[in-house]
Design a protein around this motif. Structure first.
Motif, PDB file in Angstrom:
ATOM      1  N   GLN A 398      74.506  48.861  19.158  1.00 26.00           N
ATOM      2  CA  GLN A 398      74.044  49.896  18.225  1.00 26.00           C
ATOM      3  C   GLN A 398      73.259  49.270  17.079  1.00 26.00           C
ATOM      4  O   GLN A 398      72.259  49.829  16.617  1.00 26.00           O
ATOM      5  N   GLY A 399      73.705  48.094  16.617  1.00 26.56           N
ATOM      6  CA  GLY A 399      72.971  47.391  15.565  1.00 26.56           C
ATOM      7  C   GLY A 399      71.596  46.946  16.032  1.00 26.56           C
ATOM      8  O   GLY A 399      70.620  47.040  15.289  1.00 26.56           O
ATOM      9  N   ILE A 400      71.517  46.470  17.266  1.00 22.50           N
ATOM     10  CA  ILE A 400      70.217  46.041  17.802  1.00 22.50           C
ATOM     11  C   ILE A 400      69.298  47.236  18.011  1.00 22.50           C
ATOM     12  O   ILE A 400      68.071  47.127  17.893  1.00 22.50           O
ATOM     13  N   ARG A 401      69.876  48.398  18.288  1.00 19.69           N
ATOM     14  CA  ARG A 401      69.057  49.605  18.391  1.00 19.69           C
ATOM     15  C   ARG A 401      68.364  49.913  17.064  1.00 19.69           C
ATOM     16  O   ARG A 401      67.237  50.408  17.036  1.00 19.69           O
ATOM     17  N   VAL A 402      69.054  49.646  15.978  1.00 22.61           N
ATOM     18  CA  VAL A 402      68.460  49.864  14.657  1.00 22.61           C
ATOM     19  C   VAL A 402      67.203  49.008  14.521  1.00 22.61           C
ATOM     20  O   VAL A 402      66.155  49.475  14.072  1.00 22.61           O
ATOM     21  N   LEU A 403      67.284  47.748  14.922  1.00 25.75           N
ATOM     22  CA  LEU A 403      66.122  46.867  14.859  1.00 25.75           C
ATOM     23  C   LEU A 403      65.050  47.317  15.842  1.00 25.75           C
ATOM     24  O   LEU A 403      63.854  47.282  15.533  1.00 25.75           O
ATOM     25  N   THR A 469      61.681  39.854  22.978  1.00 22.24           N
ATOM     26  CA  THR A 469      61.694  41.310  22.933  1.00 22.24           C
ATOM     27  C   THR A 469      63.139  41.766  22.742  1.00 22.24           C
ATOM     28  O   THR A 469      64.051  40.944  22.661  1.00 22.24           O
ATOM     29  N   THR A 470      63.335  43.064  22.709  1.00 17.85           N
ATOM     30  CA  THR A 470      64.697  43.591  22.624  1.00 17.85           C
ATOM     31  C   THR A 470      65.528  43.119  23.817  1.00 17.85           C
ATOM     32  O   THR A 470      66.737  42.907  23.698  1.00 17.85           O
ATOM     33  N   SER A 471      64.878  42.934  24.958  1.00 16.28           N
ATOM     34  CA  SER A 471      65.574  42.417  26.137  1.00 16.28           C
ATOM     35  C   SER A 471      66.138  41.025  25.876  1.00 16.28           C
ATOM     36  O   SER A 471      67.179  40.649  26.427  1.00 16.28           O
TER      37      SER A 471
END
Length: 596
Positions: A398-403, A469-471
């Motif tokens: 969830q924190g990485i989703r914010v980024l 990347t997000t990945s």
């Protein structure tokens, strides 16, 4: 007609290190009853907006077969400009533009469908328009295109068409659009970037112009000292009309008069003027912040627990190492960390506060997070339950989703950079390696020679190609989850000293079930997928990873079942093979003894 600029306008920069443009345009309905073309240019007045978002030029041509072509084209250019400059400052140009164009396309298409009477033809009432735009930011041009309007580049006397027409010819040689805004509920936009040079000239035309005037003649009106671009555009359009153009005619000309030196944003420049303070001791103060405790003192930074004297509020104060005072790359990372921390406002990410406006010193003020690092939590919980681990992994995700929503990549996720708070929630800290795409694409600086982050948590693509990347963040999350469950890494460990060799490292996943027999095999498959060597083999959506942690992914289970035994159960395979070889050896021995 939609047109937004002054005749022959030259936008002067606040300093000699900003992008300067000269532009002009003309649009005319020609022999038609109304003008379904639209052109617009916006060059921001504020330096921050110019450096983060750039300058935009657009042209749109409503479909002539539609009764609402004018509405479609005018809405497209006006809404695109308004929405583009309203997107988050951290978003990249590509993400901002494509998000807006997708939304515009959906609105145009759905509005058309809802307004069509069953007895009417769709093409007579649809809101359909071509759209072509060039966004100039720093030293780069970003081109977005759908339809048969065109963008040309005139450079050093040579003209080059940058876009391709999305049309097809019928047997009668008539042209029909195959792609445009509002034509379909799915949109495919051409996107490209190219470096720009001083005096580059971008020419945007509707098909009523370039189908009746040879583009090779454009430079006759444009490529000369002191050219009036408003007059040049009008001349080109009038030439098309004199050549029997039966359509609306529009031409927009944008020239790069001055290029900025590749530089940091204004926020960076302000911080760069500040001095790095020396290492602080207990009881010393800086800008009304008194040191209560030295939390960390390393080669890259010093971190303190401080108290603001006026409010008696405690914070964390972070200072870069003095040795980096002449290291632009390290200072840039520190600036980015502070800017990103101030911009993000979410309980899953540590908050960073603006420092006093007139401070002479370079430092960060961060919220004080009560709790322990995930590393300490792992020490305290050497064999946690599956439920405990996946709850923490879900919160990290969830924190990485914010980024991700802010178009950022953390790049240094590890147990030391994740705080487990007293209420069980988590907070991501230390944005020192954060990648902000909105800043990155405007900078022409070389990439870091050494990937940022802890080597055993860095994704393979970052180690090999220094891309993230997000990945890549998902890879780190999966490695952390594996380590939480087993106390070990899913791949053979590497050291920072062996980073060069690690670029050729073989990522051979060690099945989790070999180390925790109580963990279901389907959970192992989820972690194996999330930290796969290739980004294409990982979950493409963070939510899918979280869902798979709680519910068996049948496609993964079936895929595993189809694999050979050596891939599904390597230990069992070798045990069975060893047993068979042993039996064969015994049989051969018996036969040998019998024959003797």
């Amino acid at each position: 007609m939609t047109i937004s600029f002054s005749q022959g306008q030259v936008i002067k920069p606040e300093t000699n290190n900003q992008l300067t443009l000269k532009f002009g345009g003309y649009s005319n309905k020609g022999v038609r009853d109304e003008n379904q073309d639209a052109i617009i240019v916006k060059h921001p007045k504020t330096r921050t907006e110019q450096e983060l978002k750039g300058s935009v030029a657009c042209i749109a041509d409503g479909a002539s077969c539609s009764e609402h072509g004018q509405k479609a084209s005018h809405t497209s250019v006006m809404q695109f400009i308004d929405d583009y400059y309203a997107t988050p400052q951290s978003w990249s140009i590509q993400r901002s533009a494509q998000k807006i164009l997708t939304s515009l396309n959906s609105w145009l298409f759905n509005t058309s469908v809802s307004n069509i009477h069953p007895a009417q033809q769709v093409n007579h009432n649809a809101l359909v328009s071509t759209f072509s735009s060039v966004i100039l930011k720093s030293n780069t041009a970003h081109i977005f295109h759908v339809g048969d309007s065109r963008i040309y580049l005139l450079r050093d006397g040579e003209l080059r068409q940058l876009t391709r027409d999305h049309t097809r010819k019928t047997m009668g040689q008539k042209h029909y659009l195959t792609r445009a805004l509002g034509m379909d509920n799915q949109l495919n936009v051409d996107y490209q970037t190219l470096p720009i040079k001083k005096n580059d000239c971008f020419i945007l035309t509707s098909d009523g112009v370039h189908e009746f005037v040879s583009p090779n003649t454009f430079n006759e009106h444009i490529d000369k000292p002191g050219a009036d671009f408003e007059y040049a555009a009008q001349t080109i359009c009038n030439t098309a009309l004199s050549h029997n153009s039966s359509d609306n005619v529009s031409c927009l000309i944008v020239q790069v008069s001055h290029l900025p030196k590749p530089s940091l944003i204004e926020f960076h420049e302000k911080l760069a003027k500040r001095a790095i303070p020396p290492a602080l001791k207990l009881g010393q103060s800086i800008d009304n912040f008194m040191v209560l405790e030295v939390l960390y003192a390393g080669s890259r930074s010093h971190v303190y627990r401080v108290m603001q004297k006026e409010t008696q509020t405690e914070f964390v104060l972070k200072v870069p190492s003095v040795q980096y005072h002449d290291d632009p790359a390290q200072l840039r990372a520190f600036f980015n960390e502070q800017w990103a921390g101030i911009l993000l406002n979410n309980k899953k990410v540590m908050k960073v506060y603006p420092t006093p406006e007139h401070s002479q010193f370079l430092y960060q003020i961060c919220e004080l997070v009560e709790g322990v690092t995930l590393r300490q939590w792992m020490y305290d919980n050497p064999k946690p339950s599956l439920n405990e681990v996946r709850e923490i992994l879900e919160k990290i995700t969830q924190g990485i989703r914010v980024l991700q929503r802010a178009d950022m990549v953390h790049r240094d996720l590890k147990p030391e950079n994740i705080m487990v708070q007293r209420d069980g929630d988590i907070k991501i800290i230390d944005l020192g390696a954060v990648l902000v795409r909105g800043i990155e694409e405007g900078e022409q600086t070389d990439k870091e020679p050494t990937p940022l982050g802890a080597v055993n948590y860095i994704a393979p693509e970052t180690i090999k190609h220094n891309t993230a990347t997000t990945s890549s963040d998902l890879f780190s999350i999966a490695v952390i989850g594996y380590e939480m469950l087993t106390g070990e890494l899913p791949y053979s460990a590497m050291s920072a000293q062996s980073l060069k060799q690690s670029r050729h490292h073989q990522w051979e996943y060690q099945p989790l079930t070999q180390k925790r027999a109580d963990i279901p095999a389907w959970v192992d498959l989820v972690l194996q997928k999330a930290c796969a060597e290739s980004p294409n083999e990982r979950h493409q959506v963070l939510g899918d990873f979280v869902e798979d942690l709680y519910t068996p992914n049948q496609s993964l289970v079936k895929s595993k079942a189809k694999q050979p035994l050596i891939n599904r159960h390597p230990i069992q395979f070798w045990k069975v093979l060893a047993l068979l070889l042993g039996v064969i050896a015994i049989v051969e021995l018996v036969l040998l003894l019998g024959s003797s």
